[in-house]
Scaffold this active site. Structure first.
Site, short mmCIF file in Angstrom:
data_model
loop_
_atom_site.label_atom_id
_atom_site.label_comp_id
_atom_site.label_asym_id
_atom_site.label_seq_id
_atom_site.Cartn_x
_atom_site.Cartn_y
_atom_site.Cartn_z
CE1 TYR A 270 -3.56 -2.56 0.41
CE2 TYR A 270 -4.66 -0.58 1.17
CZ TYR A 270 -4.72 -1.88 0.71
OH TYR A 270 -5.94 -2.48 0.56
CG ASP B 244 -2.64 -20.26 -2.47
OD1 ASP B 244 -2.12 -20.42 -1.33
OD2 ASP B 244 -2.15 -20.78 -3.49
CG ASP C 14 -8.11 -4.68 1.30
OD1 ASP C 14 -9.03 -4.19 1.98
OD2 ASP C 14 -8.07 -4.62 0.06
CG ASP D 50 -13.86 -6.80 2.18
OD1 ASP D 50 -13.65 -6.11 3.19
OD2 ASP D 50 -14.34 -6.34 1.12
C1 IPM Z 1 -10.38 -1.23 3.94
C2 IPM Z 1 -10.66 -0.58 2.61
C3 IPM Z 1 -9.51 0.35 2.30
C4 IPM Z 1 -8.24 -0.48 2.20
C5 IPM Z 1 -9.70 1.22 1.04
C6 IPM Z 1 -11.00 1.99 1.09
C7 IPM Z 1 -8.55 2.13 0.81
O1 IPM Z 1 -10.85 -1.53 1.62
O2 IPM Z 1 -10.29 -0.51 4.95
O3 IPM Z 1 -10.26 -2.45 3.98
O4 IPM Z 1 -7.95 -1.03 1.14
O5 IPM Z 1 -7.53 -0.57 3.20
MG MG Z 2 -10.89 -3.51 2.34
#
Ligand code: IPM
Ligand code: MG
Length: 360
Positions: free
Chosen positions: A140, A222, A246, A250
């Site tokens: 990042y 993976d 990240d 999710d």
């Molecule tokens: C998260 C989001 C952020 C990230 C984005 C919005 C920059 O996806 O907080 O997970 O990638 O960290």
């Molecule tokens: Mg995210």
């Protein structure tokens, strides 16, 4: 007097943060915490007002505060802007500027909501994990990064880079968290391909020596993604870098079926932190009093626990949320297809939580 900076942001951010603030005010009053609130802009709202997603003044204000509570950033209105002035840039900038290197994303199934998961009930049943994601390094932020043209061909590039101190400090956070839970850490990596992952392997192993009461496993990213849908109950604490974290956070959030319920904390050293719901800005329902404020309210619980050292207040918030769900109150996102329940609005959900709060 401790200052709390509120950054409502975009979309449903302001609505959910208003409810979170009411809960924090009630709890801090009950436990005698002296708090002072300041509200500021971030993301698209700040772009519209000031031409930048995050002003230096706001960073300064956050530095002088005890904790930051954030709603959400982004929306279609700003999607076409250049990467450097997009709302998301505000989020990345605040993480970096405030040294918020440790991102804690708990994902646990809430029994009353388990049916909302796309996974079979017996698989969902055991989900209670914590993703510890490194948040201020890796690909990042790594240099060099950019786009150029070589031999008439356009290129784009980023750098995944970590030094041993960055890996050691996030590893320590993971092991400390594991001590509060089931004493197991899974380090997620891609060491069969990436040199940077091999460094992580070495450093995580070294740190593990200080935590003989915690077991450590290494899992390729993976296969970790695969196991998260096949057998998520096996995981306790997952520790990993910025990009893998990240993606996996999710996935971990979604399999619980309760994305609208999940809080997060981004911590610096010394108890300072930024707290925010995991869900996004949901522009499609913004301003309609339909949003679910519970993830923001549960973020308040994390804030009370970690930045205000008030575990009793945190427990009161969590049990109020459980009681409200057990009583059958649901915002629209929590109502299953075919279920005949009337949805409560964002404000009404906040009212229910306040009414259920049992504080001294
Ligand atoms: C998260 C989001 C952020 C990230 C984005 C919005 C920059 O996806 O907080 O997970 O990638 O960290
Ligand atoms: Mg995210």
């Amino acid at each position: 007097m401790d200052r709390i900076v509120l950054l409502p942001g975009d979309g449903i951010g302001p609505e959910v943060l208003a409810e979170a603030r009411r809960v924090l005010e009630a709890v801090s009053g009950a436990y005698g915490l002296a708090l002072e609130f300041t509200e500021e802009l971030i993301g698209g709202a700040s772009i519209d007002a000031h031409g930048t997603p995050l002003r230096d003044e706001v960073i300064e204000l956050c530095r002088e505060s005890r904790a930051v509570l954030l709603g959400a950033v982004g929306g279609p209105k700003w999607d076409d802007m250049a990467v450097d002035v997009r709302p998301e840039k505000g989020l990345l900038a605040i993480r970096k500027a405030l040294g918020l290197f440790a991102n804690l994303r708990p994902a646990a199934v809430i029994p009353a909501l388990a049916e909302a998961s796309t996974l079979r009930p017996e698989v969902v049943d055991g989900i209670d994990l914590l993703v510890v994601r490194e948040l201020t390094g890796g690909i990042y932020f790594g240099e060099p990064r950019g786009r150029d043209e070589v031999g008439g061909k356009r290129r784009g590039f980023n750098t995944m880079i970590y030094d041993e101190d960055e890996v050691a400090r996030i590893s320590r956070v993971a092991f400390e968290q594991a001590r509060l839970r089931r004493h197991h850490v899974t380090h997620v990596h891609k060491a069969n391909v990436l040199d940077v992952s091999q460094l992580w392997m070495d450093v995580v192993e070294e740190v593990a020596k200080d935590y003989s009461d915690v077991t450590l496993a290494h899992q390729l990213v993976d296969s970790c993604a695969m196991l998260l849908v096949r057998d998520p109950g096996r995981f306790d604490v997952l520790v990993t870098g910025n990009l893998f974290g990240d993606i996996l956070s999710d996935q971990a959030a979604e399999i619980t079926g309760s994305l609208g319920m999940l809080p997060s904390a981004s911590l610096a050293t010394g108890g300072f932190g930024l707290y925010e719901p995991v869900h996004g800005s949901a522009p499609d329902i913004a301003g309609q009093d339909k949003a679910n404020p519970l993830a923001a309210i549960l973020s308040v619980a994390m804030l009370l626990e970690t930045s205000l050292a008030c575990p009793e207040g945190a427990a009161a918030v969590r049990s109020a949320v459980s009681d409200v769900l057990a009583a059958g109150h649901r915002t629209g996102d929590l109502i299953l297809a075919g279920e005949s329940r009337a949805a409560v609005g964002c404000r009404a959900m906040g009212d229910h939580v306040l009414a259920a709060l049992e504080t001294p």
